[in-house]
Write an enzyme that holds these catalytic residues in place. Structure first.
Site, PDB file in Angstrom:
ATOM      1  CE  LYS A 174      23.703  26.031  76.033  1.00  0.00           C
ATOM      2  NZ  LYS A 174      24.978  25.972  76.004  1.00  0.00           N
TER       3      LYS A 174
HETATM    4  C1  LIG Z   1      25.586  26.530  75.223  1.00  0.00           C
HETATM    5  C2  LIG Z   1      27.132  27.307  75.327  1.00  0.00           C
HETATM    6  C3  LIG Z   1      27.745  28.043  74.646  1.00  0.00           C
HETATM    7  C4  LIG Z   1      26.692  28.563  73.259  1.00  0.00           C
HETATM    8  O1  LIG Z   1      25.740  29.443  73.524  1.00  0.00           O
HETATM    9  P1  LIG Z   1      24.298  29.677  72.777  1.00  0.00           P
HETATM   10  O2  LIG Z   1      23.617  30.347  73.526  1.00  0.00           O
HETATM   11  O3  LIG Z   1      24.169  28.330  72.092  1.00  0.00           O
HETATM   12  O4  LIG Z   1      25.026  30.692  71.504  1.00  0.00           O
HETATM   13  C5  LIG Z   1      28.810  28.481  74.537  1.00  0.00           C
HETATM   14  N1  LIG Z   1      29.676  28.109  75.653  1.00  0.00           N
HETATM   15  C6  LIG Z   1      29.215  27.193  76.425  1.00  0.00           C
HETATM   16  C7  LIG Z   1      29.967  26.728  77.716  1.00  0.00           C
HETATM   17  C8  LIG Z   1      27.768  26.693  76.424  1.00  0.00           C
HETATM   18  O5  LIG Z   1      27.264  25.715  77.178  1.00  0.00           O
END
Ligand SMILES: *Cc1c(COP(=O)(O)O)cnc(C)c1O
Length: 453
Positions: free
Chosen positions: A110
């Site tokens: 993210k």
């Molecule tokens: C947020 C997250 C996901 C899921 O991603 P999305 O965009 O919500 O589908 C998967 N793995 C990790 C480590 C995350 O932080």
């Protein structure tokens, strides 16, 4: 470029306006009104460093920001990564690669979007002289990444809701041990979906939203989706030329933001052979893509907490394109789903999508097996990708977090604790948070008390 709501009842906005707005007034999500074709640019993007590729891509979409300013914003956003390649692509096996998306400051993917969003907000506020209160819900990594992106930025306060006990102790520390006075972490007695519902409700109160200049950073924000398109292109460009014809991205999925970004890059001209949606036991998307039935069930906590989601907010963007941009159709499905918790698609065609799911037991097994087979330590979210890998094509698994964020599970499965100096430094700091019941009224009062305007 203009941005339009998936529900078709809000006016079209520029990039900057759509980013500031978050959720559209009609309840929909912003998408580009028309998609550019990047296929002709790919050859000239060959070999670009990550930040330069990001700038080339973003300038098509953020065309209301002067190019020199945008270049500065983008460059600044990838300085805190601990690997100069930003998103290294490592080879695990014949026709199997792993895209390492965990080299940012909070060690999860993210950061790719939220470092950029933090700098965009700072830039917009420096132009307008305004102040904003950022409000978001997190199932773990969004909150810490958003906080890291906005930490100490002027004229921004940030309120992040998360399910109490529903995220890992390290994730909680990343949010609550910042020492920054503009950061307000809020633990909710409930699930991630409860937290997200409160955020949606407060954004839906247009008077409150305007009064406090509320802004979103959760994965509904347009800038996040666009920033995440870039690493799909980067991965593709970093594959050997002979292995690019049929690329299958395998994406650990919760809120559908990550995989939707890949889909958007594909629709804009990146050659993609397929997307595998990898879920944990919270398998609403697995059920949809295997049966055509989109049906809510209860969220149940798993080893991969950032994917403990049932109502994936970016699903609406997928739906918009799936229904060939029929906004009345989007409204119909979303309203029926809200009312009944279920929608049955007639003659559902998953297209280039497929889905897999893993129980907690399988996640633990996968962590061991991947370690034995390929010599890498994957976190529980990434582990979900290794169920039934696609047989054909070049597989690219998106590794979404550093395993050091989940020390207890790794210790239990592999018998050692993965280390990260930046995480260890958090352990001595004081936790600062508030805890509330899942009650939008309480959160509203808290924002009225602590917000800036
Ligand atoms: C947020 C997250 C996901 C899921 O991603 P999305 O965009 O919500 O589908 C998967 N793995 C990790 C480590 C995350 O932080």
């Amino acid at each position: 470029m203009e941005y339009t709501s998936t529900r078709g009842q809000s006016k079209k906005l520029s990039f900057s306006e759509a980013v500031a707005e978050g959720l559209a007034p009609d309840g929909g999500l912003y998408v580009p009104d028309s998609l550019p074709d990047i296929s002709g640019s790919l050859a000239s993007w060959e070999g670009l460093p990550y930040a330069d590729l990001c700038f080339e891509f973003m300038k098509i979409f953020a065309d209301d920001i002067p190019e020199d300013d945008l270049r500065g914003i983008v460059r600044a956003s990838y300085l805190k990564f601990d690997d100069g390649r930003i998103a290294p692509l490592s080879k695990l096996d014949d026709s199997l690669y792993m895209l390492e998306l965990y080299h940012g400051p909070t060690l999860a993917f993210k950061d790719f979007a939220l470092q950029l969003v933090g700098n965009l907000y700072e830039y917009f506020l420096s132009l307008s002289g305004g102040k904003i209160n950022v409000l978001g819900a997190t199932s773990g990594d969004t909150g810490s990444a958003a906080i890291s992106g906005l930490l100490g930025k002027k004229n921004v306060n940030i309120f992040i809701l998360y399910p109490e006990g529903g995220i890992s102790p390290i994730q909680e520390r990343q949010m609550t041990c910042t020492g920054a006075s503009n950061v307000h972490p809020i633990a909710i007695r409930g699930t991630f979906d409860d937290a997200q519902a409160i955020v949606k409700q407060l954004f839906g109160d247009l008077k409150f939203k305007a009064e406090w200049n509320l802004s979103a950073v959760n994965s509904i924000n347009l800038a996040r989706i666009l920033a995440q398109c870039v690493y799909y292109i980067y991965a593709w460009l970093n594959l050997p030329k002979g292995e690019r014809a049929d690329v299958r991205f395998v994406v650990p999925t919760g809120n559908f933001g990550n995989v939707f970004a890949g889909r958007l890059a594909g629709m804009a001209g990146l050659p993609v052979g397929g997307f595998r949606i990898a879920t944990n036991r919270n398998d609403i998307l697995w059920r949809l893509f295997n049966s055509g039935i989109y049906e809510l069930s209860k969220v149940s906590p798993s080893y991969a907490p950032s994917m403990d989601i049932q109502v994936a907010s970016n699903f609406e963007r997928f739906l918009y394109y799936f229904l060939n941009r029929d906004t009345a159709g989007v409204r119909e499905v979303m309203e029926a789903f809200k009312r009944d918790g279920k929608w049955v698609f007639k003659n559902f065609d998953p297209g280039i999508f497929s889905a897999s799911r893993m129980s907690d037991g399988e996640i633990a097994e996968a962590i061991c097996e991947v370690n034995k087979k390929y010599g890498v330590v994957v976190d529980p979210h990434t582990a979900c990708a290794f169920k039934e890998l696609p047989k054909e094509g070049t597989k690219v698994v998106l590794s979404t977090a550093n395993a050091a964020k989940f020390p207890r599970l790794i210790e239990k499965t592999l018998g050692f604790t993965p280390r990260s100096p930046s995480l260890e430094a958090l352990m001595d700091r004081e936790i600062v948070k508030e805890t509330f019941d899942a009650d939008a009224g309480k959160i509203r009062s808290y924002i009225e008390e602590k917000g800036i305007r």
